[in-house]
Design an enzyme around this catalytic site. Structure first.
Site, PDB file in Angstrom:
ATOM      1  N   ARG A  21      -7.239 102.355  -0.978  1.00  0.00           N
ATOM      2  CA  ARG A  21      -8.531 101.747  -1.305  1.00  0.00           C
ATOM      3  C   ARG A  21      -9.286 101.289  -0.066  1.00  0.00           C
ATOM      4  NH1 ARG A  21      -9.433  96.617  -1.229  1.00  0.00           N
ATOM      5  NH2 ARG A  21      -7.191  96.200  -1.134  1.00  0.00           N
ATOM      6  N   HIS A  51       3.243  81.842   9.339  1.00  0.00           N
ATOM      7  CA  HIS A  51       2.392  80.656   9.239  1.00  0.00           C
ATOM      8  C   HIS A  51       2.725  79.902   7.961  1.00  0.00           C
ATOM      9  CE1 HIS A  51      -1.669  78.516   9.139  1.00  0.00           C
ATOM     10  NE2 HIS A  51      -1.107  78.177  10.288  1.00  0.00           N
ATOM     11  N   GLU A  58      -1.168  77.859  -0.057  1.00  0.00           N
ATOM     12  CA  GLU A  58      -1.580  78.870  -1.031  1.00  0.00           C
ATOM     13  C   GLU A  58      -0.849  78.677  -2.354  1.00  0.00           C
ATOM     14  OE1 GLU A  58      -2.124  83.684  -1.128  1.00  0.00           O
ATOM     15  OE2 GLU A  58      -0.100  82.897  -0.832  1.00  0.00           O
ATOM     16  N   TRP A  80      -7.626  84.006   2.488  1.00  0.00           N
ATOM     17  CA  TRP A  80      -8.408  84.591   1.393  1.00  0.00           C
ATOM     18  C   TRP A  80      -9.881  84.775   1.752  1.00  0.00           C
ATOM     19  CZ3 TRP A  80      -7.197  86.770  -3.227  1.00  0.00           C
ATOM     20  CH2 TRP A  80      -5.869  86.649  -3.662  1.00  0.00           C
ATOM     21  N   TYR A  94      -5.066  84.757  -9.302  1.00  0.00           N
ATOM     22  CA  TYR A  94      -3.754  84.203  -9.670  1.00  0.00           C
ATOM     23  C   TYR A  94      -3.804  82.840 -10.364  1.00  0.00           C
ATOM     24  CZ  TYR A  94      -2.042  87.825  -6.488  1.00  0.00           C
ATOM     25  OH  TYR A  94      -1.787  89.020  -5.874  1.00  0.00           O
ATOM     26  N   CYS A 146      -1.525  91.629  -6.578  1.00  0.00           N
ATOM     27  CA  CYS A 146      -0.488  92.472  -5.973  1.00  0.00           C
ATOM     28  C   CYS A 146       0.882  92.028  -6.484  1.00  0.00           C
ATOM     29  CB  CYS A 146      -0.551  92.379  -4.455  1.00  0.00           C
ATOM     30  SG  CYS A 146      -2.067  93.053  -3.759  1.00  0.00           S
ATOM     31  N   ARG A 166       3.257  95.174  -7.470  1.00  0.00           N
ATOM     32  CA  ARG A 166       2.772  96.548  -7.669  1.00  0.00           C
ATOM     33  C   ARG A 166       2.361  97.204  -6.366  1.00  0.00           C
ATOM     34  NH1 ARG A 166      -2.527  97.274  -6.562  1.00  0.00           N
ATOM     35  NH2 ARG A 166      -3.687  95.328  -6.386  1.00  0.00           N
ATOM     36  N   CYS A 168       2.419  96.465  -1.981  1.00  0.00           N
ATOM     37  CA  CYS A 168       3.010  95.587  -0.969  1.00  0.00           C
ATOM     38  C   CYS A 168       2.683  96.054   0.442  1.00  0.00           C
ATOM     39  CB  CYS A 168       4.524  95.529  -1.147  1.00  0.00           C
ATOM     40  SG  CYS A 168       5.325  94.569   0.152  1.00  0.00           S
ATOM     41  N   ASP A 169       1.950  95.216   1.166  1.00  0.00           N
ATOM     42  CA  ASP A 169       1.700  95.376   2.594  1.00  0.00           C
ATOM     43  C   ASP A 169       2.932  94.816   3.310  1.00  0.00           C
ATOM     44  OD1 ASP A 169       1.005  94.910   5.258  1.00  0.00           O
ATOM     45  OD2 ASP A 169      -0.951  94.033   4.802  1.00  0.00           O
ATOM     46  N   HIS A 207       4.257  99.789   1.326  1.00  0.00           N
ATOM     47  CA  HIS A 207       3.640 100.573   2.391  1.00  0.00           C
ATOM     48  C   HIS A 207       3.463  99.808   3.705  1.00  0.00           C
ATOM     49  CE1 HIS A 207       0.499  98.779  -0.229  1.00  0.00           C
ATOM     50  NE2 HIS A 207      -0.009  98.382   0.921  1.00  0.00           N
ATOM     51  N   TYR A 209       0.643  99.936   6.769  1.00  0.00           N
ATOM     52  CA  TYR A 209      -0.662 100.480   7.143  1.00  0.00           C
ATOM     53  C   TYR A 209      -0.567 101.201   8.484  1.00  0.00           C
ATOM     54  CZ  TYR A 209      -3.135  98.259   3.310  1.00  0.00           C
ATOM     55  OH  TYR A 209      -3.585  97.914   2.054  1.00  0.00           O
TER      56      TYR A 209
END
Length: 264
Positions: A21, A51, A58, A80, A94, A146, A166, A168-169, A207, A209
């Site tokens: 995407r 961090h 979060e 974000w 979320y 995600c 679903r 994952c970086d 994945h 990048y």
């Protein structure tokens, strides 16, 4: 955290080149699972500095049902920012789904309160589940969930949790996700007078990048260090009353941080 480094290497060795995407491009595998025994230490990646302030704030933000980044900014958390609109809003992401899932008849379901009640009153239930994947509201979200679905499990006085993610970086996102859900398990266990068990992470499209490859190789060259220990300094009245100051990570001695661009 050898499991995490082994996953990185697996994606490098077996991954398929895919478009995505964001237009960045990835190496991707489909379907992977890791298990972390939370009795063995807090699963915070040590081959680079994470961090922790962002991870804790979060999660507290999610638990308040908040979907505006104002609270995050007040606490110097910017993770974000790229997805928020001019008013700082993210849509029904979320926090909204966790705390106020809308029903067709106009009610709202507080999934976090529901699972806490289940853990206390029906711990053998196979339905102790929270979902952020609300198909009816995906098009209103700044970013589709995600980490989409998680289930709690109680055995021998220990609380375990399995997350399905679903998308994952692996380099940037996954260390945050593992630590965030491990922290949630500790908090829920304390509220329910249980010990911690396992955190099981299950990934779908998992994945790296294409612009994270140098950083990945650098991280793989480093030797993992002993896991730190999480200390929760007090037991609040409810899961929603924790504060940032309630948490201490003892013995965290990571390698230096590694910067990498975020794919938006």
């Amino acid at each position: 955290m050898k499991q995490y480094l082994e996953l990185m290497q697996k994606v490098l060795d077996e991954g398929t080149q895919k478009n995505d995407r964001t237009g960045t491009g990835t190496l991707s595998i489909f379907g992977h699972q890791m298990r972390f025994n939370l009795q063995d230490g807090f699963p915070l990646v040590t081959t680079k500095r994470c961090h922790l302030r962002s991870i804790i704030h979060e999660l507290l933000w999610f638990l308040q049902g908040d979907t505006n980044i104002a609270y995050l900014h007040e606490n110097n958390v910017t993770i974000w920012d790229e997805w928020a609109d001019e008013n700082g809003d993210l849509g029904p992401v979320y926090g909204k789904q966790w705390r106020a899932w809308p029903t067709p008849d106009g009610r709202h379901i507080d999934q976090i309160t529901t699972v806490l009640n289940q853990l206390k009153n029906d711990p053998d239930s196979r339905r102790i589940i929270v979902s952020a994947w609300n198909v009816g509201e995906l098009d209103k979200m700044a970013l589709a969930p995600c980490h989409a679905f998680f289930q709690f499990y109680v055995a021998d006085g220990k609380l375990s949790c399995q997350l399905y993610q679903r998308s994952c970086d692996v380099f940037l996102g996954l260390p945050f996700n593992i630590a965030s859900y491990a922290l949630l398990v500790h908090m829920m266990a304390q509220q329910c007078d249980l010990e911690v068990g396992d955190f099981v992470w299950t990934g779908g499209d998992t994945h790296l990048y294409s612009n994270h490859m140098d950083q990945t190789h650098l991280q793989l060259s480093r030797e993992p260090r002993p896991l730190p220990k999480l200390i929760i300094k007090r037991k609040p009245e409810s899961i929603f009353d924790y504060r940032f100051e309630d948490f201490e990570i003892e013995g965290y001695d990571p390698h230096p941080g590694i910067k990498a661009p975020v794919a938006i």
